[in-house]
Scaffold this motif. Structure first.
Motif, PDB file in Angstrom:
ATOM      1  N   ALA A  91      78.282 -12.542  69.999  1.00  0.00           N
ATOM      2  CA  ALA A  91      78.702 -13.571  70.951  1.00  0.00           C
ATOM      3  C   ALA A  91      78.540 -14.961  70.335  1.00  0.00           C
ATOM      4  CB  ALA A  91      77.901 -13.461  72.241  1.00  0.00           C
ATOM      5  N   ALA A  92      77.456 -15.167  69.595  1.00  0.00           N
ATOM      6  CA  ALA A  92      77.232 -16.481  68.965  1.00  0.00           C
ATOM      7  C   ALA A  92      78.362 -16.820  68.004  1.00  0.00           C
ATOM      8  CB  ALA A  92      75.887 -16.485  68.240  1.00  0.00           C
TER       9      ALA A  92
ATOM     10  N   ARG B   4      73.192 -26.598  71.497  1.00  0.00           N
ATOM     11  CA  ARG B   4      72.314 -25.511  71.031  1.00  0.00           C
ATOM     12  C   ARG B   4      72.499 -24.285  71.928  1.00  0.00           C
ATOM     13  NH1 ARG B   4      65.950 -24.603  70.513  1.00  0.00           N
ATOM     14  NH2 ARG B   4      65.975 -23.761  68.403  1.00  0.00           N
ATOM     15  N   VAL B   5      73.011 -23.226  71.336  1.00  0.00           N
ATOM     16  CA  VAL B   5      73.288 -21.990  72.076  1.00  0.00           C
ATOM     17  C   VAL B   5      72.317 -20.914  71.614  1.00  0.00           C
ATOM     18  CG1 VAL B   5      75.002 -20.174  72.465  1.00  0.00           C
ATOM     19  CG2 VAL B   5      75.722 -22.563  72.319  1.00  0.00           C
ATOM     20  N   VAL B   6      71.721 -20.214  72.574  1.00  0.00           N
ATOM     21  CA  VAL B   6      70.825 -19.098  72.248  1.00  0.00           C
ATOM     22  C   VAL B   6      71.472 -17.813  72.736  1.00  0.00           C
ATOM     23  CG1 VAL B   6      68.525 -18.117  72.547  1.00  0.00           C
ATOM     24  CG2 VAL B   6      68.803 -20.604  72.451  1.00  0.00           C
TER      25      VAL B   6
ATOM     26  N   ALA C 267      72.743 -23.707  76.319  1.00  0.00           N
ATOM     27  CA  ALA C 267      73.395 -22.508  76.855  1.00  0.00           C
ATOM     28  C   ALA C 267      72.647 -21.273  76.370  1.00  0.00           C
ATOM     29  CB  ALA C 267      74.855 -22.440  76.416  1.00  0.00           C
ATOM     30  N   VAL C 268      72.550 -20.303  77.250  1.00  0.00           N
ATOM     31  CA  VAL C 268      71.997 -18.986  76.899  1.00  0.00           C
ATOM     32  C   VAL C 268      73.080 -17.957  77.179  1.00  0.00           C
ATOM     33  CG1 VAL C 268      70.308 -17.214  77.543  1.00  0.00           C
ATOM     34  CG2 VAL C 268      69.595 -19.610  77.374  1.00  0.00           C
ATOM     35  N   LEU C 269      73.357 -17.104  76.191  1.00  0.00           N
ATOM     36  CA  LEU C 269      74.336 -16.030  76.350  1.00  0.00           C
ATOM     37  C   LEU C 269      73.592 -14.702  76.422  1.00  0.00           C
ATOM     38  CD1 LEU C 269      76.724 -17.004  73.389  1.00  0.00           C
ATOM     39  CD2 LEU C 269      76.787 -17.879  75.741  1.00  0.00           C
TER      40      LEU C 269
ATOM     41  N   GLU D  58      74.489 -25.659  66.750  1.00  0.00           N
ATOM     42  CA  GLU D  58      73.302 -24.848  66.463  1.00  0.00           C
ATOM     43  C   GLU D  58      73.350 -23.557  67.262  1.00  0.00           C
ATOM     44  OE1 GLU D  58      68.450 -25.184  66.264  1.00  0.00           O
ATOM     45  OE2 GLU D  58      69.580 -26.852  67.097  1.00  0.00           O
ATOM     46  N   ARG D  59      73.266 -22.442  66.550  1.00  0.00           N
ATOM     47  CA  ARG D  59      73.305 -21.137  67.216  1.00  0.00           C
ATOM     48  C   ARG D  59      72.074 -20.323  66.803  1.00  0.00           C
ATOM     49  NH1 ARG D  59      79.283 -19.633  65.354  1.00  0.00           N
ATOM     50  NH2 ARG D  59      78.535 -20.822  63.565  1.00  0.00           N
ATOM     51  N   VAL D  60      71.383 -19.807  67.812  1.00  0.00           N
ATOM     52  CA  VAL D  60      70.155 -19.045  67.581  1.00  0.00           C
ATOM     53  C   VAL D  60      70.350 -17.661  68.184  1.00  0.00           C
ATOM     54  CG1 VAL D  60      67.668 -18.936  68.043  1.00  0.00           C
ATOM     55  CG2 VAL D  60      68.795 -21.177  67.805  1.00  0.00           C
ATOM     56  N   VAL D  61      70.061 -16.632  67.414  1.00  0.00           N
ATOM     57  CA  VAL D  61      70.154 -15.262  67.930  1.00  0.00           C
ATOM     58  C   VAL D  61      68.743 -14.726  68.094  1.00  0.00           C
ATOM     59  CG1 VAL D  61      71.037 -12.935  67.538  1.00  0.00           C
ATOM     60  CG2 VAL D  61      72.344 -14.924  66.711  1.00  0.00           C
TER      61      VAL D  61
END
Ligand SMILES: C[S@@+](CC[C@H](N)C(=O)[O-])C[C@H]1O[C@@H](n2cnc3c(N)ncnc32)[C@H](O)[C@@H]1O
Length: 200
Positions: A61-62, A50-52, A106-108, A69-72
């Motif tokens: 970036a996502a 799960r990447v935010v 992960a947080v970007l 799972e990608r959350v913006v």
């Protein structure tokens, strides 16, 4: 030159610009560098499911990340309308993330930290929402480089309220917030990664 003071009713900080120019931003920005982001994610000590993408705009970036799972999260509604189908788009402030604790692997924060008024709050919110072994990946422009200095002046002229750091200053902020900090790319474009301690 764009001026923030003459826009009554428009959000504070640098948000006015991104609300107004979301469409051209998406059209003209090149894709994020997938290899650089994936290499930084490789420092995670847990599976990155799960990447935010914080202050993620249209999810640039996502889009460069291969994760289930990608959350913006972004404060500009105009940007979130451009997040692709298949990703969650959540309106919120980077310094008060609308996510529960330990909700992400992960947080970007890509090309965005310098626009966010409360750097330390953004970093500590990232730390809060990360699971142990997860990573905070910051892509920024190093103000210690010649291009970085030009960019800082240019953004002031546009009317932005940006704050730039060197890669080492960012690494220091991450270490102060409890992360194990690494600088994985140096130069005008730099990447600083914080690994949240603890076992997955
Ligand atoms: C230069 S854009 C970067 C967008 C994206 N990360 C990318 O790589 O294209 C900066 C983003 O920060 C967002 N932003 C500005 N202030 C914010 C805040 N306080 N909280 C969340 N997002 C914010 C803007 O709406 C914009 O989408």
């Amino acid at each position: 030159m764009f001026g923030r003071a003459v826009r009554p009713g428009v959000p504070s900080g640098d948000l006015w610009f991104f609300e107004r120019f979301a469409r051209p931003y998406e059209l003209f920005m090149p894709p994020a560098d997938s290899a650089v982001v994936e290499r930084a994610l490789g420092l995670a000590r847990r599976p990155v499911d799960r990447v935010v993408d914080v202050a993620g705009g249209p999810g640039r970036a996502a889009r460069a990340v291969d994760a289930p799972e990608r959350v913006v999260v972004d404060a500009a509604a105009g940007m979130l309308r451009r997040v692709p189908h298949g990703m969650a788009a959540v309106r919120g402030d980077a310094s008060r993330l609308p996510l529960r604790s330990e909700a992400a692997d992960a947080v970007l924060v890509v090309d965005a930290l310098h626009h966010l008024p409360r750097t330390d709050a953004v970093v500590s919110e990232a730390e809060r929402v990360l699971r142990p072994g997860g990573v905070l990946v910051i892509r920024e422009f190093d103000r210690g480089t010649l291009r970085g200095r030009f960019l800082a002046v240019g953004e002031r002229l546009i009317g932005f309220d940006s704050t730039f750091f060197t890669a080492d200053e960012l690494a220091g902020r991450l270490a102060d917030a409890g992360f194990e900090a690494h600088v994985t790319d140096r130069g005008f474009d730099c990447t600083v990664v914080g690994v949240k301690p603890g076992s997955p």
